[in-house]
Design an enzyme around this catalytic site. Structure first.
Site, PDB file in Angstrom:
ATOM      1  N   SER A   1       9.973  94.385  81.862  1.00  0.00           N
ATOM      2  CA  SER A   1       9.084  95.529  82.034  1.00  0.00           C
ATOM      3  C   SER A   1       7.948  95.479  81.023  1.00  0.00           C
ATOM      4  CB  SER A   1       9.875  96.828  81.862  1.00  0.00           C
ATOM      5  OG  SER A   1      10.298  96.984  80.510  1.00  0.00           O
TER       6      SER A   1
ATOM      7  N   GLU B   1       5.999 101.723  88.316  1.00  0.00           N
ATOM      8  CA  GLU B   1       6.612 100.518  88.894  1.00  0.00           C
ATOM      9  C   GLU B   1       8.026 100.897  89.331  1.00  0.00           C
ATOM     10  OE1 GLU B   1       7.412  95.795  87.967  1.00  0.00           O
ATOM     11  OE2 GLU B   1       7.538  97.233  86.317  1.00  0.00           O
TER      12      GLU B   1
ATOM     13  N   LYS C   1      18.573  83.667  76.599  1.00  0.00           N
ATOM     14  CA  LYS C   1      19.287  84.942  76.681  1.00  0.00           C
ATOM     15  C   LYS C   1      19.035  85.497  78.076  1.00  0.00           C
ATOM     16  CE  LYS C   1      19.338  88.912  76.703  1.00  0.00           C
ATOM     17  NZ  LYS C   1      19.936  89.859  77.736  1.00  0.00           N
TER      18      LYS C   1
ATOM     19  N   GLU D   1      22.218  90.369  81.154  1.00  0.00           N
ATOM     20  CA  GLU D   1      23.664  90.605  81.124  1.00  0.00           C
ATOM     21  C   GLU D   1      24.188  91.114  82.460  1.00  0.00           C
ATOM     22  OE1 GLU D   1      21.570  94.363  79.710  1.00  0.00           O
ATOM     23  OE2 GLU D   1      21.319  92.186  79.544  1.00  0.00           O
TER      24      GLU D   1
ATOM     25  N   CYS E   1       8.829  91.216  90.811  1.00  0.00           N
ATOM     26  CA  CYS E   1       7.582  91.594  90.140  1.00  0.00           C
ATOM     27  C   CYS E   1       6.372  91.264  90.996  1.00  0.00           C
ATOM     28  CB  CYS E   1       7.472  90.918  88.781  1.00  0.00           C
ATOM     29  SG  CYS E   1       7.310  89.121  88.857  1.00  0.00           S
TER      30      CYS E   1
ATOM     31  N   PHE F   1      16.993  90.231  85.360  1.00  0.00           N
ATOM     32  CA  PHE F   1      18.088  90.146  86.322  1.00  0.00           C
ATOM     33  C   PHE F   1      17.630  89.707  87.701  1.00  0.00           C
ATOM     34  CE2 PHE F   1      16.512  94.455  87.163  1.00  0.00           C
ATOM     35  CZ  PHE F   1      16.524  94.497  88.547  1.00  0.00           C
TER      36      PHE F   1
END
Length: 494
Positions: A226, A379, A173, A176, A281, A149
């Protein structure tokens, strides 16, 4: 309410599963749209569409594929404002931050447009008497990308540009949580001349992801997310014989030596720690203050944190927006509820904007964080900057090298020798010297070490082209039939 659709065979299509996933406006906390999660059957249709398009797209000349990339680049550039606004509306980051993300994505389109030069093979004439040997790189077939995202435009562009220009077809993909940009990119690719079916989008969640991993017609998978999920995707995909690059989490350290310019280091720590609300990240999440740098550095960061304007992207003065969801905001805030022996210098939960609608959390600064604290080990992926104090350079280096993650790191110093020694010794995939977020330019490649990467090849750049192709070596001889004979010995080159 708007349904954000799938993209199949060059057009947007409605989902059929009936299973709706909400798309929130992070700045207001209200639902603004939804996606209908793709079923295994719908995902398989997207894969079948890509498989059908592959022979024709593979047969297109390198010049033709590069031409599509050039046109795509111009269309994306012409629609910068719309794309950035769409990112901001669904993700929550400021429009300026979204525009910066898109600019870095455009670099990857530009790199891909140079593929005719970059995909040249080698040729050895007369490797043996009358024998020539040459190497070529060929596309894999249908490949898939599963993207996060936090960068709904840039990360897909890391993947799809190189994949397509190499002659593969692609199924995306997207997350969402902010899926609309994927459809706009798909339409721009169509306008650029990409054949229908060569790029498809399936909206959804785990069912779509698992179908992409398991489907026998998907030859390779690119993933960013992740570490636990990256590891699971890598292990499941490679077990099925697929090529996989899976980028995982990070805990990026910024080492500040006593000789560093404290003002510049504080500017960098604030910029890299709180940009995009820390949902990067490559965000700096740990400042390692060495020796005498600690007290003045913490004070300088504290002073700057107090000036950060937090608010919705619709506020022109806002520098930092909300987090992606209520659940994630609450999880990040939970780290501040029990800091242990660490000292909360600035508590983002006290920011006035937290009382307003939306998923807001102010910037937080936590000093004297022990290395066994969740503030250090986890994290957090939010606007929480931890300061760990050490006495020596060697202790700082050991912190970075023993951490389970190895995505990015940085050192701030005026000492060229110390900087050179750091980049030589540090166990990390991307290193900044007085640069806090060392994301490589598009003609290098992006990726970490240790638990930040599962796979052998980094993303985009030269390694991206290598990932989306496989090498073939051809040994060629055109003899005079009159000289042909049977020889059961090992092939000779002399």
């Amino acid at each position: 309410m708007q349904e954000i659709r799938h993209w199949l065979d060059g057009t947007a299509v409605e989902g059929t599963s009936g299973r709706q996933l909400p798309v929130w406006n992070p700045a207001t906390g209200e639902q603004q749209a939804y996606v209908v999660a793709a079923t295994a059957e719908e995902t398989a249709r997207a894969i079948a569409s890509a498989k059908k398009a592959f022979p024709g797209w593979r047969a297109a000349s390198l010049s033709r594929r590069a031409e599509v990339m050039f046109r795509f680049r111009e269309l994306v550039d012409a629609n910068r404002k719309e794309i950035a606004s769409l990112i901001s509306a669904e993700h929550g980051k400021t429009v300026a931050d979204a525009a910066g993300e898109l600019a870095r994505g455009i670099e990857n389109i530009e790199f891909a447009a140079g593929a005719p030069h970059l995909l040249k093979g080698g040729y050895s004439e007369q490797a043996s008497s009358g024998v020539d040997v040459y190497s070529i790189r060929q596309p894999l077939g249908v490949v898939a990308g599963i993207t996060p995202f936090n960068f709904p435009a840039m990360v897909p562009l890391w993947m799809l540009c190189n994949a397509l220009v190499c002659g593969n077809t692609f199924v995306l993909k997207p997350s969402e949580k902010d899926p609309s940009v994927s459809l706009l990119l798909a339409d721009l690719l169509r306008q650029a001349g990409l054949p229908d079916g060569a790029f498809n989008v399936v909206q959804g969640d785990r069912e779509a992801v698992e179908t992409l991993i398991d489907h026998p017609d998907v030859q390779a998978l690119s993933f960013v997310g992740s570490t636990p999920v990256a590891q699971a995707v890598y292990e499941r995909g490679t077990k099925l014989g697929k090529r996989v690059q899976a980028l995982g989490g990070a805990k990026n350290h910024m080492v500040v030596l006593p000789d560093a310019d404290i003002g510049s280091a504080a500017d960098a720590a604030v910029s890299a720690g709180y940009g995009s609300a820390g949902e990067r990240c490559m965000a700096v999440s740990v400042v390692v203050a060495v020796g005498a740098s600690a007290d003045p550095l913490v004070e300088a960061i504290k002073e700057r944190v107090g000036r950060i304007a937090v608010g919705p992207a619709t506020d022109p003065s806002a520098e930092m927006g909300p987090l992606i969801s209520r659940e994630h905001r609450d999880k990040v805030a939970g780290y501040l509820a029990d800091p242990g022996t660490a000292e909360i210098v600035v508590d983002g939960r006290d920011a006035p904007v937290c009382d307003e609608p939306g998923f807001f959390l102010g910037a937080s600064l936590v000093d004297r964080v022990p290395t066994d604290s969740p503030l250090y080990t986890d994290e957090i992926f939010g606007p929480v900057l931890a300061v760990v104090r050490v006495d020596t350079y060697e202790q700082a280096l050991d912190l970075v090298n023993t951490n389970e993650y190895g995505n990015g790191t940085a050192i701030f110093t005026r000492d060229g020798g110390a900087a050179r020694q750091f980049q030589y010794d540090v166990l990390c995939g991307m290193v900044g010297v007085n640069v806090p977020v060392p994301v490589p330019v598009a003609y290098y490649s992006f990726g970490g070490w240790k638990s930040s990467l599962f796979g052998d090849l980094h993303m985009y750049g030269p390694e991206g082209l290598q990932f989306y192709t496989r090498a073939k070596v051809v040994t060629s001889r055109w003899p005079d039939p009159a000289t042909s004979e049977v020889d059961l010995g090992f092939p000779k080159v002399r």
